[in-house]
Scaffold this motif. Structure first.
Motif, PDB file in Angstrom:
ATOM      1  N   ARG A 258      -6.521 -14.124   1.899  1.00  0.00           N
ATOM      2  CA  ARG A 258      -5.777 -14.480   3.106  1.00  0.00           C
ATOM      3  C   ARG A 258      -5.378 -13.248   3.925  1.00  0.00           C
ATOM      4  NH1 ARG A 258      -3.254 -18.727   4.949  1.00  0.00           N
ATOM      5  NH2 ARG A 258      -3.636 -19.923   3.065  1.00  0.00           N
ATOM      6  N   PHE A 259      -4.889 -12.191   3.243  1.00  0.00           N
ATOM      7  CA  PHE A 259      -4.442 -10.974   3.922  1.00  0.00           C
ATOM      8  C   PHE A 259      -5.153  -9.757   3.320  1.00  0.00           C
ATOM      9  CE2 PHE A 259      -0.519 -13.737   4.030  1.00  0.00           C
ATOM     10  CZ  PHE A 259      -0.636 -14.084   5.372  1.00  0.00           C
ATOM     11  N   PRO A 260      -6.447  -9.627   3.570  1.00  0.00           N
ATOM     12  CA  PRO A 260      -7.211  -8.544   2.932  1.00  0.00           C
ATOM     13  C   PRO A 260      -6.704  -7.149   3.280  1.00  0.00           C
ATOM     14  CG  PRO A 260      -8.503  -9.603   4.663  1.00  0.00           C
ATOM     15  CD  PRO A 260      -7.300 -10.457   4.440  1.00  0.00           C
ATOM     16  N   GLN A 261      -6.211  -6.956   4.504  1.00  0.00           N
ATOM     17  CA  GLN A 261      -5.702  -5.631   4.880  1.00  0.00           C
ATOM     18  C   GLN A 261      -4.457  -5.284   4.077  1.00  0.00           C
ATOM     19  OE1 GLN A 261      -5.211  -5.906   9.160  1.00  0.00           O
ATOM     20  NE2 GLN A 261      -7.227  -4.982   9.511  1.00  0.00           N
ATOM     21  N   ASN A 262      -3.579  -6.272   3.882  1.00  0.00           N
ATOM     22  CA  ASN A 262      -2.369  -6.047   3.087  1.00  0.00           C
ATOM     23  C   ASN A 262      -2.727  -5.760   1.632  1.00  0.00           C
ATOM     24  OD1 ASN A 262      -1.511  -7.072   5.522  1.00  0.00           O
ATOM     25  ND2 ASN A 262       0.256  -8.111   4.652  1.00  0.00           N
ATOM     26  N   ALA A 263      -3.728  -6.508   1.123  1.00  0.00           N
ATOM     27  CA  ALA A 263      -4.160  -6.278  -0.260  1.00  0.00           C
ATOM     28  C   ALA A 263      -4.710  -4.861  -0.419  1.00  0.00           C
ATOM     29  CB  ALA A 263      -5.208  -7.314  -0.651  1.00  0.00           C
ATOM     30  N   ARG A 264      -5.486  -4.393   0.552  1.00  0.00           N
ATOM     31  CA  ARG A 264      -6.030  -3.031   0.471  1.00  0.00           C
ATOM     32  C   ARG A 264      -4.917  -1.997   0.575  1.00  0.00           C
ATOM     33  NH1 ARG A 264     -10.279  -5.419   3.555  1.00  0.00           N
ATOM     34  NH2 ARG A 264      -9.331  -4.719   5.522  1.00  0.00           N
ATOM     35  N   LEU A 265      -3.879  -2.297   1.375  1.00  0.00           N
ATOM     36  CA  LEU A 265      -2.740  -1.386   1.491  1.00  0.00           C
ATOM     37  C   LEU A 265      -2.034  -1.241   0.147  1.00  0.00           C
ATOM     38  CD1 LEU A 265      -0.736   0.371   3.048  1.00  0.00           C
ATOM     39  CD2 LEU A 265       0.467  -1.745   3.715  1.00  0.00           C
ATOM     40  N   VAL A 266      -1.813  -2.365  -0.551  1.00  0.00           N
ATOM     41  CA  VAL A 266      -1.165  -2.306  -1.862  1.00  0.00           C
ATOM     42  C   VAL A 266      -2.014  -1.469  -2.819  1.00  0.00           C
ATOM     43  CG1 VAL A 266      -0.469  -3.660  -3.878  1.00  0.00           C
ATOM     44  CG2 VAL A 266       0.054  -4.495  -1.579  1.00  0.00           C
ATOM     45  N   GLU A 267      -3.330  -1.698  -2.814  1.00  0.00           N
ATOM     46  CA  GLU A 267      -4.218  -0.928  -3.689  1.00  0.00           C
ATOM     47  C   GLU A 267      -4.142   0.569  -3.377  1.00  0.00           C
ATOM     48  OE1 GLU A 267      -7.822  -4.039  -4.760  1.00  0.00           O
ATOM     49  OE2 GLU A 267      -7.837  -3.044  -2.791  1.00  0.00           O
ATOM     50  N   ARG A 268      -4.088   0.918  -2.100  1.00  0.00           N
ATOM     51  CA  ARG A 268      -4.019   2.328  -1.716  1.00  0.00           C
ATOM     52  C   ARG A 268      -2.682   2.943  -2.145  1.00  0.00           C
ATOM     53  NH1 ARG A 268      -5.081   1.649   3.158  1.00  0.00           N
ATOM     54  NH2 ARG A 268      -3.061   1.955   4.183  1.00  0.00           N
ATOM     55  N   LEU A 269      -1.594   2.178  -1.984  1.00  0.00           N
ATOM     56  CA  LEU A 269      -0.287   2.684  -2.395  1.00  0.00           C
ATOM     57  C   LEU A 269      -0.216   2.864  -3.910  1.00  0.00           C
ATOM     58  CD1 LEU A 269       2.094   0.624  -0.069  1.00  0.00           C
ATOM     59  CD2 LEU A 269       1.508   3.057   0.118  1.00  0.00           C
ATOM     60  N   VAL A 270      -0.842   1.935  -4.657  1.00  0.00           N
ATOM     61  CA  VAL A 270      -0.887   2.084  -6.108  1.00  0.00           C
ATOM     62  C   VAL A 270      -1.647   3.351  -6.483  1.00  0.00           C
ATOM     63  CG1 VAL A 270      -1.840   1.118  -8.242  1.00  0.00           C
ATOM     64  CG2 VAL A 270      -0.625  -0.362  -6.645  1.00  0.00           C
ATOM     65  N   ALA A 271      -2.792   3.563  -5.822  1.00  0.00           N
ATOM     66  CA  ALA A 271      -3.586   4.765  -6.119  1.00  0.00           C
ATOM     67  C   ALA A 271      -2.779   6.030  -5.814  1.00  0.00           C
ATOM     68  CB  ALA A 271      -4.881   4.748  -5.309  1.00  0.00           C
ATOM     69  N   ASP A 272      -2.054   6.019  -4.677  1.00  0.00           N
ATOM     70  CA  ASP A 272      -1.221   7.177  -4.330  1.00  0.00           C
ATOM     71  C   ASP A 272      -0.127   7.386  -5.372  1.00  0.00           C
ATOM     72  OD1 ASP A 272      -2.720   7.551  -2.076  1.00  0.00           O
ATOM     73  OD2 ASP A 272      -1.263   6.613  -0.704  1.00  0.00           O
ATOM     74  N   ALA A 273       0.515   6.270  -5.778  1.00  0.00           N
ATOM     75  CA  ALA A 273       1.601   6.378  -6.758  1.00  0.00           C
ATOM     76  C   ALA A 273       1.086   6.881  -8.099  1.00  0.00           C
ATOM     77  CB  ALA A 273       2.283   5.018  -6.922  1.00  0.00           C
ATOM     78  N   GLU A 274      -0.074   6.402  -8.512  1.00  0.00           N
ATOM     79  CA  GLU A 274      -0.662   6.865  -9.782  1.00  0.00           C
ATOM     80  C   GLU A 274      -0.968   8.366  -9.693  1.00  0.00           C
ATOM     81  OE1 GLU A 274      -0.659   5.260 -12.404  1.00  0.00           O
ATOM     82  OE2 GLU A 274      -1.086   3.127 -12.097  1.00  0.00           O
ATOM     83  N   HIS A 275      -1.479   8.803  -8.555  1.00  0.00           N
ATOM     84  CA  HIS A 275      -1.809  10.215  -8.371  1.00  0.00           C
ATOM     85  C   HIS A 275      -0.551  11.081  -8.434  1.00  0.00           C
ATOM     86  CE1 HIS A 275      -3.964  13.740  -6.980  1.00  0.00           C
ATOM     87  NE2 HIS A 275      -3.111  13.861  -5.949  1.00  0.00           N
ATOM     88  N   ILE A 276       0.497  10.621  -7.737  1.00  0.00           N
ATOM     89  CA  ILE A 276       1.758  11.375  -7.743  1.00  0.00           C
ATOM     90  C   ILE A 276       2.352  11.407  -9.146  1.00  0.00           C
ATOM     91  CG2 ILE A 276       4.163  11.329  -6.936  1.00  0.00           C
ATOM     92  CD1 ILE A 276       3.033  10.221  -4.249  1.00  0.00           C
TER      93      ILE A 276
END
Length: 350
Positions: free
Chosen positions: A41-59
């Motif tokens: 339904r909200f693919p852009q929002n889903a990709r944003l969450v995935e990107r934030l998770v990746a950033d958080a894991e990196h940090i």
């Protein structure tokens, strides 16, 4: 320590609640769940969450690898707080949209089956509805099945969209049927038809003889003798029988005052027994020529002939090329009263 005290923001999926404290594992799971819920339904929002998770894991990895005096726990906390808040709002919005879809499906599905049944019956009884309505009915039935299948799978948004398309297509059939039947409410036509019927019954009474009246709208053939109705039979019309007949091949059943010109039986007809009537009459010829003159029908069209009242009826639909069909047993009953020259009046309704 603040680092993991803010990580609960992705746990609570009820849009009415604020998130509560949880551990990092729970936030990761909440983020995955948010992506799963929102991906379609909200693919852009889903990709944003995935990107934030990746950033958080990196940090988190960087801070974990750093020496104790170089670590910045607030940086990790802030990264996962962004994940939690975005995941929570994304899941909340997706669930709100799901509820809206369910509500829309509930509204559109109410009466959908009745609409489809009505459209099917209207087309069956149309006797004048054309290819446009036939295609619309097929579309309505197809989209109706799609709607049911999607709803069963819990995809209420797609179900609602299909239900809406189904009802729009069914409305095409209904509108066509309403337009076709509107002429039967025309006061001028009703006066004319009723006058024809009255004159035919009066002639039957004067001659102390039989006469036939056909009511197209109600699919009835009535026999009168000495001005009194003797019997009434179910009748089937041309495939476009409710339309006024204009030319050969239009499959419309004519309207007018006619006479029996031939009585056919013993193999003289393909339809058990038959009465050939005097179509076209003078009124039919006037109407035909006017239709040609105004371009309503092609110049090469003929007016047609060979309109009968015949047997082989009882098929449950209007199917003839413009004739009136009765069941064979009803033709037997009718034949007890027939003669060449007897009046046959066919009207829209009366």
């Amino acid at each position: 320590m603040r680092a993991f005290g803010l990580l609960a923001l992705g746990l609570i999926w009820n849009a009415c609640e604020e998130p509560r404290t949880a551990n990092l594992k729970s936030v990761r799971e909440a983020a995955r769940k948010s992506v799963r819920i929102a991906r379609e339904r909200f693919p852009q929002n889903a990709r944003l969450v995935e990107r934030l998770v990746a950033d958080a894991e990196h940090i988190t990895a960087i801070e974990t690898a750093a020496s104790a005096w170089d670590r910045d726990p607030d940086r990790v906390a802030a990264a996962w707080e962004r994940v939690a808040r975005t995941a929570w709002t994304t899941a909340r919005d997706a669930k709100a949209a799901d509820l809206a879809d369910l509500d829309r499906w509930t509204q559109l599905s109410t009466g959908l089956t009745e609409d489809l049944d009505s459209a099917t019956q209207e087309l069956k009884e149309g006797a004048g509805l054309d290819r446009r309505e036939g295609i619309a009915l097929q579309r309505a039935l197809f989209q109706g099945e799609v709607a049911k299948r999607e709803a069963k799978a819990g995809r209420y948004g797609k179900a609602a969209t299909a239900a809406d398309l189904s009802r729009q297509a069914a409305a095409v059939v209904h509108d066509g049927s309403t337009s076709l039947h509107s002429r039967f409410d025309d006061r001028r036509l009703l006066r004319q038809w009723r006058a024809w019927v009255a004159e035919t019954i009066a002639e039957s009474k004067r001659a102390n003889d039989a006469a036939i009246i056909v009511d197209k709208l109600n699919r009835r053939l009535e026999i009168y003798h000495d001005g009194l109705k003797l019997a009434s039979f179910a009748a089937e019309l041309g495939a476009n029988g409710l339309r006024p007949k204009l030319h050969s091949g239009d499959k419309a059943t004519p309207e007018g005052r006619y006479r029996v010109t031939q009585v056919r039986s013993n193999g003289a007809t393909n339809f058990y027994k038959a009465l050939l009537i005097s179509y076209p009459n003078s009124d039919d010829l006037v109407r035909f020529r006017k239709a040609q003159r105004t371009g309503l029908i092609p110049q090469r069209a003929g007016i047609g002939s060979l309109i009968e009242i015949h047997g082989s009826g009882g098929q449950g639909q209007d199917w003839t090329d413009g004739c009136v069909a009765l069941r064979n047993r009803d033709m037997d009953a009718l034949f007890k009263h027939v003669r060449i020259g007897m009046p046959v009046t066919i009207v829209g309704t009366f």
